[in-house]
Design a protein around this motif. Sequence first.
Motif: not given
Length: 382
Positions: A62-64, A363-370
């Motif tokens: 992630t970049d977040y 098509y979310y990645d794990m970090d997108d979902v969080v």
Amino acid sequence: MFNYIVIGSGFAGSVIAERIANVLNEKVLIIEKRNHIGGNCYDYKNKDGIIIHKYGPHLFHTDYKDVFDYLSNFTDWNIYHHKVLAFIDGKKVPIPFNLNSLYIVFPQTLARRIEEKLLKRYPYNSKVPILDLKEENDEDLKFLADYVYQKVFLNYTAKQWGLKPEEIDKEVTARVPVFIGKDDRYFTDRYQAIPIEGYSKIFERMLNHKNIKIMLNTDFKEVINIDFENKKIYFLEQEFKGKLIFTGMIDELFDFKYGYLPYRSLDLRFESLEKEWFQEVATVNYPNDYDFTRITEFKHIHPVNLEKTIILREYPKQYTPNKDIPYYPIFTKENQELYNRYREEIEKFENIILVGRLAEYRYYDMDDVVKRALEVFEEKIK
Ligand code: UDP
């Protein structure tokens, strides 16, 4: 009893439940169809001590900063940079296709010429989606684009999606761009790490709270009824006036009344081998050979000293509703329209909230979902 009910215990549902329990200090019920929490991130240690991702490889990146910091409340990390090679004409080539890959597949003089042209045309370390590279006019860049398109994307995408690269949303193939640099890592995000004890432990720690109750092995339809005409929700026959956070398939919520939303599914075949290592990196893609798309060897992700190893072959397949696992939403314009039809009806309910890969058909990645779950909590729940 509960003011909040969450359906599904993957990242979307678990983050929201954790926030409700800790920040609001409110009681929350999670309803989970499977016999475990964690959704498709679920992993476990096998009898030899190898951590296995039951629903396919999950590599956190992630970049977040806020997402990384939030998850760090529930786990320590091992720094881990995922590497992928593609098996092309008998050679193993770094993916994303990059300047190193050029020198493996082409004669030196040609590789050098293409490298020079790429560096003139694009900034160093930039990412170029294959469908953009295909628009190039220069003869050498065109040659490169055709090569990468044919050898890396065309057949892999046919296996994975049953479609040509240009028939799916551009974002899908742009996830794995041509990389104008020499970094062989699969991701370039600032934070790349693996939870030391696996993902399941993150979920256990998130949900281990006096305010959170979990009903496993329970299809939400067994306990929840929705009266779409009168916009009412019933939980165990009683009207439920709290908030319902739904992270499952939106079409299932409606008994598929407008039709099934298409997904792509996978057959995951694990194999146990009596040798120390099977392959040189965690994942090797097979765009052009065999019926599977890739092989992942879990010991590269969670190293253990052992004369045995476990590999996973992924065989993509068509998704049959009520039978297969809906791994990937198939993001086409037509499917998006069908999704929006369902979504518009849900928006008439004030107390149903949709979040996650399935409920949002993204098509979310794990970090997108969080990230999304944290936002939804702030905006719609808190
Ligand atoms: N892709 C491809 N060849 C590869 C790797 C990826 O054609 O060697 C395309 C394919 O369409 C795939 C998409 O890029 O579905 C995204 O790949 P990613 O590795 O991000 O997929 P995931 O790990 O989510 O299955």
